[in-house]
Design a protein around this motif. Structure first.
Motif, mmCIF file in Angstrom:
data_model
loop_
_atom_site.group_PDB
_atom_site.id
_atom_site.type_symbol
_atom_site.label_atom_id
_atom_site.label_comp_id
_atom_site.label_asym_id
_atom_site.label_seq_id
_atom_site.Cartn_x
_atom_site.Cartn_y
_atom_site.Cartn_z
ATOM 1 N N THR A 14 0.832 -1.199 0.000
ATOM 2 C CA THR A 14 0.000 0.000 0.000
ATOM 3 C C THR A 14 0.867 1.250 0.000
ATOM 4 O O THR A 14 0.595 2.223 -0.695
ATOM 5 N N LEU A 15 1.937 1.161 0.812
ATOM 6 C CA LEU A 15 2.844 2.291 0.904
ATOM 7 C C LEU A 15 3.460 2.615 -0.448
ATOM 8 O O LEU A 15 3.462 3.758 -0.906
ATOM 9 N N LEU A 18 0.899 4.197 -2.750
ATOM 10 C CA LEU A 18 0.604 5.602 -2.483
ATOM 11 C C LEU A 18 1.724 6.503 -2.993
ATOM 12 O O LEU A 18 1.477 7.549 -3.590
ATOM 13 N N VAL A 19 2.958 6.067 -2.758
ATOM 14 C CA VAL A 19 4.100 6.844 -3.246
ATOM 15 C C VAL A 19 4.047 6.935 -4.760
ATOM 16 O O VAL A 19 4.201 8.006 -5.356
ATOM 17 N N LEU A 22 1.415 9.384 -5.911
ATOM 18 C CA LEU A 22 1.824 10.780 -5.746
ATOM 19 C C LEU A 22 2.857 11.182 -6.794
ATOM 20 O O LEU A 22 2.827 12.278 -7.338
ATOM 21 N N LEU A 23 3.782 10.246 -7.079
ATOM 22 C CA LEU A 23 4.812 10.545 -8.071
ATOM 23 C C LEU A 23 4.194 10.754 -9.448
ATOM 24 O O LEU A 23 4.528 11.701 -10.157
ATOM 25 N N LEU A 40 1.764 19.829 -3.485
ATOM 26 C CA LEU A 40 1.837 18.999 -2.279
ATOM 27 C C LEU A 40 1.598 19.859 -1.043
ATOM 28 O O LEU A 40 0.901 19.451 -0.110
ATOM 29 N N PHE A 44 -1.737 19.721 1.878
ATOM 30 C CA PHE A 44 -1.705 19.630 3.336
ATOM 31 C C PHE A 44 -2.011 20.954 4.014
ATOM 32 O O PHE A 44 -1.921 21.076 5.218
ATOM 33 N N ALA B 9 2.778 7.239 7.020
ATOM 34 C CA ALA B 9 4.102 6.900 6.514
ATOM 35 C C ALA B 9 4.134 7.050 5.000
ATOM 36 O O ALA B 9 5.088 7.569 4.426
ATOM 37 N N GLY B 10 3.060 6.622 4.372
ATOM 38 C CA GLY B 10 2.977 6.726 2.913
ATOM 39 C C GLY B 10 3.114 8.156 2.459
ATOM 40 O O GLY B 10 3.898 8.464 1.558
ATOM 41 N N PHE B 11 2.396 9.024 3.120
ATOM 42 C CA PHE B 11 2.438 10.424 2.710
ATOM 43 C C PHE B 11 3.808 11.042 2.966
ATOM 44 O O PHE B 11 4.328 11.791 2.145
ATOM 45 N N THR B 13 6.755 9.584 3.123
ATOM 46 C CA THR B 13 7.730 9.108 2.145
ATOM 47 C C THR B 13 7.509 9.791 0.808
ATOM 48 O O THR B 13 8.442 10.241 0.147
ATOM 49 N N ALA B 14 6.233 9.862 0.439
ATOM 50 C CA ALA B 14 5.904 10.461 -0.849
ATOM 51 C C ALA B 14 6.369 11.903 -0.904
ATOM 52 O O ALA B 14 6.912 12.366 -1.908
ATOM 53 N N ALA B 15 6.167 12.597 0.200
ATOM 54 C CA ALA B 15 6.557 14.001 0.246
ATOM 55 C C ALA B 15 8.052 14.135 -0.015
ATOM 56 O O ALA B 15 8.490 14.960 -0.818
#
Lengths: 384, 350
Positions: A14-15, A18-19, A22-23, A40, A44, B9-11, B13-15
């Protein structure tokens, strides 16, 4: 220590997904000539003042609640392999009927709300019963019938709002609406709660119905994993023939699952109706939760907990829409991001599943002396 | 809890990864963010504009508003920012708040659907002037509602349609059955009847009730118009936002006529084949309303609700493409004068 490793292995896909999402979105934003970092940041950015931040949280909750309920409704069908695309129509019909009935009666506060909720669930279930009956008696695919019933629902709701439930006191130039629901049928907002917690009060009403949604989610989680019904639902979904051989009637399960799905769909429009709109008006009625719910259910892997997180993620992205536009990112970017998140989670999940299976197959072969001897012989690739 | 951690954690790392990614790319895209920054040297009034669903690029209603605010940018030196709602239109109030928080002094909501949302937000920002294009009147002091006599402009298009048709078969395609589109349909039918009251106008709506989906359904518009043209209809008037294009395509296939709405669609449609079939458009000068509101606000600090009609060219018809003969235009002008003089009364209801 081992549980930590196990946890890491479970969340890693999942991680990664998500990355990746976003990429990819970042690349899109670069292509249209904007700054992905600013995007980004905007994602937030909850606002400068305490009021703006509280308001943002309120928007987030208000958006996530119907998405969660819709995802939950869709997931019930998914669990037994039923593709209920009709949540959209079910909640539209349920909302207009609940609004009409709710305005026609006056009861003490909690009872009034309870009646409206029950009417909405009953209406949603009744509308979902049509495809269920069509499927079990005539074998009509629920995909086709629910899509068609969605169109019919738009016409049906338009008729309800104009004929039986029309508000006679509307002025000229005002669009058709049902009569407003009496004060006793208003669901208390969470705005006071923000004050109690030492936060500023949000400017828009924060729908208290989120509490009902959470309770429904917990009940569904227990029902699905601990009850006989939940087991039968899963069993029919995994293998209808095996389930039938064990005395689970697939027809009965189709009916039960569709009715439950429809009843949950009936709740989708209520946070808005009971929390702020207090009447049904086609203009301000938010359509589309039923379709977005499909993506939310997929992302949440049909588990109530997962669906809650997926709904929160979707709502989080939606909430950032206006802020992103101020940074020059077109509003479609939010939709693109949601789509990419769902796709990448599904793809990465599938890849991880296959890798895991292949590794287990290899281990099984290595341990089994019968296959070890055949190892050198040409063996058909086991994959799907 | 574990899942929450997973997301967080996902966010995070993505950031980090995104940061790295963007740094590699050497920036260079920072100065294109604001839309109105290179406005004139005028008084720099901050104007906000929230579009109807569909946003900029609908070649019709929203684009007309965009034309108005761009003219104000050029001629009055204002600066502006624009926002579009999400596809389900659920965040209109948030758009208005975002603009108000951004320090915009005058904020436009394009479309009647801003109704209740705008009244609610206007209470929260009493110092901001809100202007709604179309819709029910508002009792808020800082909300002005700009309405258009759509029925008057549609009347003239009805006259033109009746004069263009030989067989007397005429159709109307509307986005839905709401009050705004009903006014278009009612005015159009009265215009047709003024020329020949034996003509029955075929009336088709793309969505039931007030459902907005009919304004974003070019395929539906095409199917509806095809069916009309197949039955021998020669002229179709379409008031359905983005769906209008579908009607034009059907008209091009059938070699028949179509009339557009809001903007001069002959100019905006951007396809020579479709230009051949658009003989007129019911002009709804949203651009004028937007421009004049800003102009008034600059000089008087306040904007009043206004109804734009034929007498102030708030509504009208276009002649781009020269598909209508001199004779037809002369007759249209005659009818127009009669409406302005009050000799003909056009009703917004059937």
């Amino acid at each position: 220590m081992t549980w930590l490793l196990q946890l890491a292995r479970r969340i890693a896909p999942t991680l990664v997904a998500l990355v990746m999402a976003l990429l990819i979105t970042g690349v899109f934003i670069l292509i249209i000539g904007e700054n992905p970092l600013a995007a980004l940041g905007a994602l937030f950015d909850f606002g400068d003042s305490a009021t703006a931040q509280a308001n943002s949280i309120g928007v987030w909750i208000n958006r996530a609640t119907p998405l969660f309920l819709s995802g939950l409704a869709v997931s019930i069908g998914f669990r037994m392999g039923l593709f209920n695309i009709g949540v959209e129509g079910q909640y539209r019909v349920a909302t207009v009927i609940a609004a009409g009935v709710g305005a026609a009666i006056v009861l003490p506060a909690p009872l009034h709300i309870l009646v409206i909720v029950l009417v909405a669930m009953a209406a949603g279930a009744a509308y979902a019963a049509i495809p269920a009956v069509l499927k079990t008696t005539r074998g009509v695919s629920e995909v086709i019938s629910t899509i068609m019933l969605n169109s019919i629902a738009i016409g049906l709701a338009a008729w309800f709002v104009r004929s039986p439930f029309a508000d006679p006191d509307l002025g000229a130039g005002e669009t058709a609406a049902t009569r407003p629901i009496d004060e006793s049928g208003h669901f208390p907002g969470l705005n006071d709660l923000f004050g109690t917690l030492g936060l500023e009060e949000p400017r828009r009403p924060v729908h208290g119905f989120v509490v009902v949604a959470i309770v429904v989610g917990i009940v569904m989680a227990v029902v699905l994993s601990r009850s006989r019904f939940g087991f039968e639902l899963r069993a029919s979904g995994l293998n209808a023939l095996a389930a039938a051989a064990n005395g689970i009637s697939s027809k009965a399960m189709v009916i039960k699952a569709m009715l439950l799905s429809g009843a949950l769909a009936g709740l989708v429009g209520l946070p808005d109706l009971l929390g702020s709109a207090h009447r049904f008006q086609t203009d301000s009625f938010v359509a589309g939760y039923g379709f977005t719910g499909i993506a939310v259910a997929l992302l949440g892997r049909n588990r109530p907990g997962g669906i809650a997180l997926a709904a929160l993620l979707f709502a989080f992205l939606d909430r950032a829409g206006p802020r992103l536009q101020s940074e020059g990112i077109p509003p479609a970017a939010v939709t693109i991001m949601q789509g990419i998140v769902v796709l990448s989670v599904l793809i990465v999940d599938e890849v991880a599943r296959r890798r895991l299976r292949r590794r287990e197959e290899r281990r099984a072969r290595a341990q089994d002396p019968a296959t070890r001897s055949e190892e050198s012989a040409a063996q058909p690739e086991v994959s799907s | 809890m574990r899942r929450v951690m997973k997301l967080a954690a996902g966010f995070a790392t993505a950031a980090l990864l995104l940061t790295a990614c963007a740094e590699d790319d050497d920036g260079g895209s920072e100065d294109t963010t604001e839309s109105g920054e290179d406005g004139g040297s005028g008084d720099g009034l901050q104007v906000g504009l929230a579009f109807d669903v569909g946003g900029r690029g609908d070649r019709s209603f929203n684009d007309s508003a965009a034309a108005g605010i761009e003219r104000a940018q050029d001629e009055l030196g204002i600066e502006f920012n624009e926002l579009s709602p999400n596809p389900d239109g659920s965040n209109r109030d948030e758009l208005l708040r975002e603009l108000a928080d951004g320090g915009h002094e005058i904020i436009f909501g394009i479309g009647y659907a801003f109704g209740e949302d705008m009244d609610t937000v206007a209470d929260e920002y009493p110092d901001v002037q809100f202007v709604r294009i179309d819709g029910a009147p508002s009792d808020k002091e800082n909300v002005a509602v700009m309405n258009f006599a759509d029925h008057q402009g549609s009347f003239l298009v009805g006259v033109a349609a009746a004069l263009m048709s030989e067989s007397g078969q005429i159709g109307f395609v509307g986005g839905n059955e709401g009050v705004v589109i009903n006014a278009f349909g009612a005015g159009f039918k009265q215009g047709v009847a003024a020329v020949d009251d034996s003509i029955e106008v075929e009336d088709h709506r793309l969505a039931a009730g007030e459902d907005p989906s009919g304004f974003d359904d070019a395929a539906g518009g095409r199917v509806a118009a095809e069916a009309m043209y197949d039955r021998g209809v020669e002229v179709v008037f379409t008031a359905a936002g983005d769906s209008n294009v579908g009607v034009f395509q059907a008209a091009a296939d059938a070699g028949a006529w179509a009339a557009g709405t809001d903007s001069d669609q002959y100019e905006t449609v951007g396809d020579p084949e479709l230009q051949e079939v658009i003989f007129t458009s019911m002009l709804k000068r949203v651009d004028n309303a937007v421009f004049e509101s800003i102009d008034t606000y600059i000089s008087e600090g306040d904007v009043e609700s206004t109804v734009y009609d034929l007498s102030d060219d708030g509504v009208g018809y276009s002649t781009s493409g020269d598909h209508m003969s001199e004779d037809i235009i002369a007759q249209l002008e005659d009818y127009k004068q009669q409406i302005i003089d009050g000799e003909i009364e056009v009703s917004s209801e059937e």
